[in-house]
Design a protein around this motif. Structure first.
Motif, PDB file in Angstrom:
ATOM      1  N   ARG A 114       6.324  15.941 112.912  1.00 44.11           N
ATOM      2  CA  ARG A 114       5.578  17.192 112.784  1.00 44.11           C
ATOM      3  C   ARG A 114       6.259  18.351 113.514  1.00 44.11           C
ATOM      4  NH1 ARG A 114       0.762  13.703 113.112  1.00 44.11           N
ATOM      5  NH2 ARG A 114      -0.364  13.873 111.133  1.00 44.11           N
ATOM      6  N   GLN A 118       9.264  19.450 111.202  1.00 41.61           N
ATOM      7  CA  GLN A 118       8.356  20.418 110.570  1.00 41.61           C
ATOM      8  C   GLN A 118       7.715  19.853 109.298  1.00 41.61           C
ATOM      9  OE1 GLN A 118       7.623  23.750 111.897  1.00 41.61           O
ATOM     10  NE2 GLN A 118       8.463  22.542 113.604  1.00 41.61           N
ATOM     11  N   PRO A 120       4.356  18.755 107.562  1.00 40.23           N
ATOM     12  CA  PRO A 120       2.922  19.006 107.780  1.00 40.23           C
ATOM     13  C   PRO A 120       2.033  17.777 107.656  1.00 40.23           C
ATOM     14  CG  PRO A 120       3.601  19.848 105.643  1.00 40.23           C
ATOM     15  CD  PRO A 120       4.851  19.398 106.335  1.00 40.23           C
ATOM     16  N   PHE A 121       2.441  16.810 106.830  1.00 42.96           N
ATOM     17  CA  PHE A 121       1.606  15.631 106.608  1.00 42.96           C
ATOM     18  C   PHE A 121       2.408  14.371 106.917  1.00 42.96           C
ATOM     19  CE2 PHE A 121       0.325  18.934 103.564  1.00 42.96           C
ATOM     20  CZ  PHE A 121      -0.981  19.159 103.989  1.00 42.96           C
ATOM     21  N   GLN A 174      -7.101  15.703 103.176  1.00 46.97           N
ATOM     22  CA  GLN A 174      -5.765  16.283 103.103  1.00 46.97           C
ATOM     23  C   GLN A 174      -5.081  16.091 101.758  1.00 46.97           C
ATOM     24  OE1 GLN A 174      -3.581  14.631 106.447  1.00 46.97           O
ATOM     25  NE2 GLN A 174      -4.127  16.386 107.718  1.00 46.97           N
ATOM     26  N   ASP A 177      -4.147  19.028  99.589  1.00 48.72           N
ATOM     27  CA  ASP A 177      -3.121  19.970 100.064  1.00 48.72           C
ATOM     28  C   ASP A 177      -1.706  19.431  99.910  1.00 48.72           C
ATOM     29  OD1 ASP A 177      -5.141  21.727 100.895  1.00 48.72           O
ATOM     30  OD2 ASP A 177      -5.332  20.691 102.818  1.00 48.72           O
ATOM     31  N   SER A 199       4.409  17.335 101.732  1.00 49.74           N
ATOM     32  CA  SER A 199       4.621  18.777 101.787  1.00 49.74           C
ATOM     33  C   SER A 199       3.640  19.463 100.844  1.00 49.74           C
ATOM     34  CB  SER A 199       6.058  19.124 101.380  1.00 49.74           C
ATOM     35  OG  SER A 199       6.215  20.524 101.212  1.00 49.74           O
ATOM     36  N   ARG A 200       3.314  20.702 101.168  1.00 48.92           N
ATOM     37  CA  ARG A 200       2.445  21.467 100.274  1.00 48.92           C
ATOM     38  C   ARG A 200       3.187  21.910  99.010  1.00 48.92           C
ATOM     39  NH1 ARG A 200       0.793  22.867 105.418  1.00 48.92           N
ATOM     40  NH2 ARG A 200      -1.473  22.676 105.796  1.00 48.92           N
TER      41      ARG A 200
END
Length: 236
Positions: A114, A118, A120-121, A174, A177, A199-200
């Motif tokens: 995270r 970087q 996010p999930f 989640q 997203d 990732s989004r």
């Protein structure tokens, strides 16, 4: 009587053109040795002016040089990204080797992915019929029912997953997203599990994206987790 060039059939002219191209490629100094022919050649130019073969050749070389520099720049960017990725992976592996408890392992993986990567999930799920009190554990039967197709090949997969697979990996809240994800399996000496990242961006983890580093991290986890899990008491 010799046929006039205008009387040569179009098909024969095309065949002759191919032969001429092949001959000139095999004899790159032809026009140097027969420069008188250059006067008779018609070479189009954007401005409507005449242009020498040397100028034409220089333009082609400049265009190719620009293309090659662009490709080289892309390769350099990829190399720099891989260097940064390798350095982050190296630090993560060293921290995993220093971990003495399963709680440390889970914390190191989640924090590194995270914060450093970087991502996010992040989801680390271990499979076992005897659930341990640390980390997220599910039974082998539950894992097979939820994400069986992802586990069948034993390889890291990436791309867009189905809703029920996302819900199992990242949770019901989640999953909406997560646009794309990559899933690496953990298999070593009886240990089974998955390490999933998301990732989004639906295009971030394409089906063709390289998963070398994620697979490497999963392989290390497969060897570290059994070592730190031996002293844990199962929760029945």
């Amino acid at each position: 009587m010799t046929d006039h060039p205008k009387d040569i059939p179009q098909q024969a002219a095309e065949l002759n053109a191919e032969a001429v191209v092949a001959y000139l490629r095999a004899h790159p100094t032809f026009f140097t040795e027969h420069d008188e022919l250059l006067v008779e050649q018609h070479i189009p130019h954007q401005r409507g002016d005449s242009v020498s073969l040397v100028e034409r050749q220089l333009k082609l070389l400049r265009d190719r040089n620009i293309e090659m520099r662009h490709r080289l720049s892309q390769l350099m960017d990829v190399a720099r990204d891989n260097d940064r990725l390798f350095d982050k992976t190296r630090r993560l592996i060293l921290d995993l080797l220093d971990a003495t408890t399963l709680e440390d392992v889970v914390m190191v993986v989640e924090d590194s992915l995270r914060q450093e990567f970087q991502v996010p999930f992040v989801s680390l799920i271990l499979f076992g019929d005897n659930v341990a009190p640390v980390g997220r554990w599910v039974s082998n039967a539950e894992a097979q029912q939820a994400i069986g197709p992802l586990l069948g090949s034993g390889k890291t997969v990436s791309g867009s997953l189905r809703d029920h697979e996302l819900a199992f990996l990242f949770g019901e809240e989640q999953r909406r997203d997560v646009g794309s994800s990559a899933v690496a399996t953990l298999e070593h000496q009886g240990l089974h599990g998955v390490l999933a990242i998301g990732s989004r961006d639906p295009q971030h983890y394409k089906s063709s994206v390289g998963t070398l580093f994620l697979s490497y991290i999963a392989e290390v986890l497969g060897r570290v987790v059994p070592r730190v899990s031996q002293s844990l008491r199962p929760v029945r």
